[in-house]
Write a protein that holds these residues in place. Structure first.
Motif, PDB file in Angstrom:
ATOM      1  N   LEU A  74       0.826  -1.207   0.000  1.00  0.00           N
ATOM      2  CA  LEU A  74       0.000   0.000   0.000  1.00  0.00           C
ATOM      3  C   LEU A  74       0.861   1.258   0.000  1.00  0.00           C
ATOM      4  CD1 LEU A  74      -2.827  -1.054   2.488  1.00  0.00           C
ATOM      5  CD2 LEU A  74      -2.984  -0.855   0.001  1.00  0.00           C
ATOM      6  N   ASP A  75       1.995   1.227   0.715  1.00  0.00           N
ATOM      7  CA  ASP A  75       2.943   2.347   0.661  1.00  0.00           C
ATOM      8  C   ASP A  75       3.377   2.598  -0.780  1.00  0.00           C
ATOM      9  OD1 ASP A  75       2.898   2.505   3.425  1.00  0.00           O
ATOM     10  OD2 ASP A  75       4.876   1.602   3.712  1.00  0.00           O
ATOM     11  N   CYS A  76       3.753   1.517  -1.458  1.00  0.00           N
ATOM     12  CA  CYS A  76       4.239   1.632  -2.835  1.00  0.00           C
ATOM     13  C   CYS A  76       3.171   2.229  -3.746  1.00  0.00           C
ATOM     14  CB  CYS A  76       4.670   0.261  -3.361  1.00  0.00           C
ATOM     15  SG  CYS A  76       6.088  -0.458  -2.495  1.00  0.00           S
ATOM     16  N   ALA A  77       1.944   1.727  -3.624  1.00  0.00           N
ATOM     17  CA  ALA A  77       0.858   2.223  -4.468  1.00  0.00           C
ATOM     18  C   ALA A  77       0.611   3.711  -4.230  1.00  0.00           C
ATOM     19  CB  ALA A  77      -0.413   1.425  -4.204  1.00  0.00           C
ATOM     20  N   CYS A  78       0.649   4.119  -2.981  1.00  0.00           N
ATOM     21  CA  CYS A  78       0.427   5.525  -2.639  1.00  0.00           C
ATOM     22  C   CYS A  78       1.494   6.417  -3.273  1.00  0.00           C
ATOM     23  CB  CYS A  78       0.427   5.690  -1.117  1.00  0.00           C
ATOM     24  SG  CYS A  78       0.134   7.378  -0.536  1.00  0.00           S
ATOM     25  N   LEU A  79       2.755   6.020  -3.159  1.00  0.00           N
ATOM     26  CA  LEU A  79       3.846   6.825  -3.711  1.00  0.00           C
ATOM     27  C   LEU A  79       3.787   6.894  -5.234  1.00  0.00           C
ATOM     28  CD1 LEU A  79       7.085   6.015  -1.668  1.00  0.00           C
ATOM     29  CD2 LEU A  79       6.011   8.239  -1.989  1.00  0.00           C
ATOM     30  N   VAL A  80       3.557   5.754  -5.871  1.00  0.00           N
ATOM     31  CA  VAL A  80       3.547   5.737  -7.339  1.00  0.00           C
ATOM     32  C   VAL A  80       2.388   6.579  -7.869  1.00  0.00           C
ATOM     33  CG1 VAL A  80       3.397   4.285  -9.391  1.00  0.00           C
ATOM     34  CG2 VAL A  80       4.728   3.516  -7.431  1.00  0.00           C
ATOM     35  N   ASN A  81       1.238   6.523  -7.218  1.00  0.00           N
ATOM     36  CA  ASN A  81       0.114   7.366  -7.631  1.00  0.00           C
ATOM     37  C   ASN A  81       0.490   8.845  -7.632  1.00  0.00           C
ATOM     38  OD1 ASN A  81      -1.924   5.535  -8.249  1.00  0.00           O
ATOM     39  ND2 ASN A  81      -2.694   5.448  -6.144  1.00  0.00           N
ATOM     40  N   MET A  82       1.339   9.246  -6.690  1.00  0.00           N
ATOM     41  CA  MET A  82       1.752  10.641  -6.609  1.00  0.00           C
ATOM     42  C   MET A  82       2.860  10.960  -7.619  1.00  0.00           C
ATOM     43  SD  MET A  82       1.788  11.118  -2.467  1.00  0.00           S
ATOM     44  CE  MET A  82       0.306  10.833  -1.500  1.00  0.00           C
ATOM     45  N   LEU A  83       3.799  10.037  -7.783  1.00  0.00           N
ATOM     46  CA  LEU A  83       4.915  10.277  -8.700  1.00  0.00           C
ATOM     47  C   LEU A  83       4.456  10.379 -10.148  1.00  0.00           C
ATOM     48  CD1 LEU A  83       7.619   7.867  -7.197  1.00  0.00           C
ATOM     49  CD2 LEU A  83       7.620  10.370  -7.120  1.00  0.00           C
ATOM     50  N   VAL A  84       3.424   9.648 -10.487  1.00  0.00           N
ATOM     51  CA  VAL A  84       2.971   9.635 -11.877  1.00  0.00           C
ATOM     52  C   VAL A  84       2.389  10.970 -12.301  1.00  0.00           C
ATOM     53  CG1 VAL A  84       0.557   8.912 -11.602  1.00  0.00           C
ATOM     54  CG2 VAL A  84       1.891   8.037 -13.525  1.00  0.00           C
ATOM     55  N   GLU A  85       2.098  11.840 -11.336  1.00  0.00           N
ATOM     56  CA  GLU A  85       1.558  13.160 -11.654  1.00  0.00           C
ATOM     57  C   GLU A  85       2.620  14.105 -12.213  1.00  0.00           C
ATOM     58  OE1 GLU A  85      -1.559  14.066 -11.524  1.00  0.00           O
ATOM     59  OE2 GLU A  85      -2.371  12.258 -10.591  1.00  0.00           O
ATOM     60  N   PHE A  86       3.893  13.808 -11.965  1.00  0.00           N
ATOM     61  CA  PHE A  86       4.948  14.698 -12.441  1.00  0.00           C
ATOM     62  C   PHE A  86       5.134  14.553 -13.950  1.00  0.00           C
ATOM     63  CE2 PHE A  86       6.525  14.257  -7.973  1.00  0.00           C
ATOM     64  CZ  PHE A  86       6.400  15.589  -7.628  1.00  0.00           C
ATOM     65  N   THR A  87       5.234  15.657 -14.638  1.00  0.00           N
ATOM     66  CA  THR A  87       5.535  15.644 -16.068  1.00  0.00           C
ATOM     67  C   THR A  87       6.974  16.077 -16.333  1.00  0.00           C
ATOM     68  OG1 THR A  87       4.650  17.890 -16.273  1.00  0.00           O
ATOM     69  CG2 THR A  87       3.140  16.063 -16.722  1.00  0.00           C
ATOM     70  N   ALA A  88       7.684  16.403 -15.266  1.00  0.00           N
ATOM     71  CA  ALA A  88       9.101  16.754 -15.347  1.00  0.00           C
ATOM     72  C   ALA A  88       9.738  16.371 -14.021  1.00  0.00           C
ATOM     73  CB  ALA A  88       9.274  18.248 -15.618  1.00  0.00           C
ATOM     74  N   PRO A  89      11.070  16.167 -13.986  1.00  0.00           N
ATOM     75  CA  PRO A  89      11.719  15.817 -12.724  1.00  0.00           C
ATOM     76  C   PRO A  89      11.378  16.805 -11.625  1.00  0.00           C
ATOM     77  CG  PRO A  89      13.255  15.519 -14.526  1.00  0.00           C
ATOM     78  CD  PRO A  89      12.036  16.183 -15.112  1.00  0.00           C
ATOM     79  N   PRO A  90      11.006  16.332 -10.432  1.00  0.00           N
ATOM     80  CA  PRO A  90      10.572  17.220  -9.346  1.00  0.00           C
ATOM     81  C   PRO A  90      11.742  17.917  -8.664  1.00  0.00           C
ATOM     82  CG  PRO A  90      10.590  14.946  -8.598  1.00  0.00           C
ATOM     83  CD  PRO A  90      10.907  14.906 -10.066  1.00  0.00           C
ATOM     84  N   THR A  91      11.451  19.100  -8.145  1.00  0.00           N
ATOM     85  CA  THR A  91      12.421  19.787  -7.304  1.00  0.00           C
ATOM     86  C   THR A  91      12.399  19.146  -5.918  1.00  0.00           C
ATOM     87  OG1 THR A  91      10.822  21.400  -6.477  1.00  0.00           O
ATOM     88  CG2 THR A  91      11.958  21.928  -8.543  1.00  0.00           C
ATOM     89  N   THR A  92      13.389  19.482  -5.094  1.00  0.00           N
ATOM     90  CA  THR A  92      13.407  18.980  -3.724  1.00  0.00           C
ATOM     91  C   THR A  92      12.183  19.455  -2.962  1.00  0.00           C
ATOM     92  OG1 THR A  92      15.829  18.989  -3.734  1.00  0.00           O
ATOM     93  CG2 THR A  92      14.755  18.870  -1.598  1.00  0.00           C
ATOM     94  N   SER A  93      11.744  20.673  -3.241  1.00  0.00           N
ATOM     95  CA  SER A  93      10.544  21.202  -2.599  1.00  0.00           C
ATOM     96  C   SER A  93       9.308  20.425  -3.035  1.00  0.00           C
ATOM     97  CB  SER A  93      10.378  22.691  -2.940  1.00  0.00           C
ATOM     98  OG  SER A  93       9.187  23.203  -2.385  1.00  0.00           O
TER      99      SER A  93
END
Length: 448
Positions: free
Chosen positions: A348-367
Motif C-alpha cells: 500500500l505504501d508503494c501504491a500511494c507513492l507511485v500514484n503521486m509520482l505519476v503526476e509529475f511531467t518533469a523531474p521534481p524539485t526537492t521542494s
C-alpha cells in the motif's frame, strides 16, 4: 494522463516491497533501478497472507491470475490447545467479502518473491550492492555502494527492510544536525522469536487437507508455556509452519551496529545458531498434530534450507523521508508479522507513492518532493499504525499465559473484536486503494 518525463527512481532493497515498487513504476512508465545488497537473492520465510485490498492492486497489475495459481483463499483460523481441544475459530471470509470481491490469499513467501522477481527485467536489478552513502544536489541524488559504484537518480526509495541502510544513512545526517526525534533514535523492540519453515511436498493420501481448495490456519497453543505453533496448508501439497514464543537468549542491540546483521537484513551471529531451532521446536514435540501423526513429522519433512529464524520485531518510526529520500514498508513501520500485515502495508505504501509520482511531467524539485512525501506520510501513517497495533494485540493474545490470558482468549475467540476481524480479513482500510493511472480492477467494474 501524461507519463512522467525523465524521472529516474533508485530503489534500495530487492525484497517484496522493492520488487512491488519496481513493478508499479514500470506500469507507470517511470524509470527505476533496484539495488540489492545480497550477492544472491535467496528468499526465506514461510507463508504470507495478502489482504483483499491488495488483491485489487494485483488485478490492476495483471498479476492476479498467476497469483491465484500459487495461493489458496484464506477460509479461517482455528485455535486449538496442545492436546487438540478446539478453543475457538475466526471466520476470515465474513460478510466483508462482498465489499472487496475477494478473500485474502495465502501462499509461500519464497514462491511470491520468486514470482515477483521474474517480473523485473534483469537489467533493472543489480545484486551485491551494499549502499554506504547517499548524497544530494538541488536536482539529483547519488547512491554510493561499498564497491565504489555510483547510481544517480531523482529520488531514492528505501525498501531495504527493518535494518534499512537507507534509513541509517538518512537518520545519521538528521542526528548530526540535531533534528532527529528521540523516538527514532531507539532500536527496534523485540521480545519474541520464531522458527519457520515449509515442508517438501507431502502425500495427500496421508494429509487429505492438502487437497482442500482453501486454507484453514491451525494455531496450537501450549499449556503452561508461551510457545505456539501455526500450521497452514499451501499449494503444491506443502505445509507452512511456525513455532514461536519469547526468546530468553535475545539481548537487544543498537541498530547502528551492523556487524551482527546478515545480508538479508536479519540478525545473525549470537542469536541465530542451529541449537536455537532445535530448542524452540522441542517445545512443541508433544503437541498433537490436527492432521494426524505428530507436529515433528512436519518439521522433519522440511528441508534445512527452508528453515529460518524470525525475530518478532516492531517499531513505528516518525521520520519517513528527508530531502530526496523516502522509506517504505519495514524500513519505516516494522510490524509484528501476523497475517501479512507487514507485506500488505508495504504494498500500500508503494501504491500511494507511485500514484503521486505519476503526476509529475518533469523531474521534481526537492521542494516538490517534500510536499509529495509529507502527503504520503499523512495518507499512510495512521493506517500502518492501526495495522501495527492490531498485530501486536494478536501476538499478545496468542503468547500470553495464565488464567487471565486464557479467559481473554476464550472471550475473544467467542466474540471476535472488530480490530481482530479487520486484521484477519484485511479491512483495516476503510477505502479500497487502487492505482489511479491504470484501469480499475474487475471487482470495481462489476459494480458499475
Amino acid at each position: 494522463m501524461s507519463k512522467p518525463k525523465d524521472l529516474r527512481v533508485i530503489i534500495v532493497g530487492g525484497g517484496l516491497a522493492g520488487l512491488m515498487m519496481g513493478i508499479m513504476l514500470d506500469k507507470a512508465g517511470i524509470d527505476y533501478h533496484i539495488l540489492e545488497q545480497a550477492s544472491r537473492l535467496r528468499p526465506l520465510g514461510t507463508s504470507i497472507s495478502l489482504h483483499p485490498v491488495i488483491i485489487d492492486l494485483m488485478d490492476q497489475l495483471g498479476l492476479l491470475q498467476d497469483m491465484n495459481r500459487i495461493s489458496k483463499p484464506l477460509r479461517g483460523i482455528t485455535v486449538l490447545s496442545a492436546n487438540g481441544r478446539k478453543m475457538g475459530r475466526i471466520d476470515a471470509r465474513s460478510n466483508k467479502r462482498s465489499k472487496h470481491g475477494h478473500q485474502a490469499m495465502v501462499m509461500s513467501r519464497p514462491d511470491l518473491h520468486e514470482y515477483l522477481l521474474a517480473k523485473i527485467p534483469p537489467h533493472k536489478l543489480t545484486t551485491g550492492k551494499r549502499v554506504i552513502d547517499i548524497s544530494e544536489t538541488p536536482s539529483e541524488v547519488t547512491v554510493t555502494c561499498i564497491d565504489e559504484t555510483v547510481y544517480t537518480g531523482h529520488l531514492v526509495i528505501g525498501a531495504d527492510g527493518a535494518y534499512s541502510a537507507t534509513r541509517q544513512i538518512m537518520y545519521q545526517r538528521l542526528k548530526d544536525h540535531g533534528v532527529l526525534p528521540e523516538s527514532d533514535k531507539k532500536p527496534l523492540h523485540f521480545d519474541k522469536q520464531c522458527v519457520v519453515g515449509i515442508t517438501c511436498p507431502l502425500d495427500p493420501n496421508k494429509y487429505p487437507v492438502l487437497q482442500d481448495e482453501s486454507c484453514e490456519v491451525k494455531v496450537l497453543l501450549g499449556k503452561d508455556q508461551h510457545t505456539s505453533m501455526w500450521i497452514l496448508p499451501l499449494q503444491g501439497n506443502r505445509m507452512a509452519w511456525c513455532v514461536g514464543g519469547p526468546d530468553p537468549h535475545l539481548i537487544p542491540q543498537d541498530e547502528s551496529d551492523n556487524s551482527s546483521q546478515g545480508s538479508n537484513g536479519s540478525r545473525s551471529g549470537r542469536d541465530w545458531y542451529p541449537e536455537t531451532a532445535v530448542e524452540i521446536c522441542e517445545d512443541v514435540r508433544n503437541f498433537k498434530c490436527p492432521y494426524g501423526g505428530t507436529v515433528m513429522d512436519l518439521i522433519d519433512a522440511t528441508p534445512k534450507g527452508l528453515v529460518s529464524k524470525v525475530l518478532l520485531e516492531e517499531k513505528m518510526y516518525r521520520t519517513w523521508y528527508n530531502g530526496r529520500v523516502v522509506l517504505v514498508g519495514d524500513a519505516c513501520h516494522k510490524i509484528v508479522p501476523f497475517f501479512g500485515q507487514g507485506a500488505s502495508q508495504a504494498i500500500l505504501d508503494c501504491a500511494c507513492l507511485v500514484n503521486m509520482l505519476v503526476e509529475f511531467t518533469a523531474p521534481p524539485t526537492t521542494s516538490d518532493l517534500a510536499t509529495l512525501f509529507q502527503t504520503y506520510v499523512d495518507t499512510r501513517s495512521e493506517t500502518a499504525k492501526v495495522a501495527s497495533d492490531s498485530s501486536r494485540e494478536f501476538a499478545d493474545l496468542i503468547y500470553e499465559q495464565g488464567f487471565k490470558a486464557d479467559l481473554a482468549r476464550n472471550i475473544v475467540l467467542r466474540f471476535t473484536p472488530t480490530w481482530l476481524l479487520r486484521m484477519v480479513t484485511g479491512t483495516v482500510n476503510s477505502n479500497r486503494p487502487c492505482l489511479n493511472f491504470l484501469p480499475p480492477p474487475k471487482s470495481y467494474q462489476q459494480k458499475i
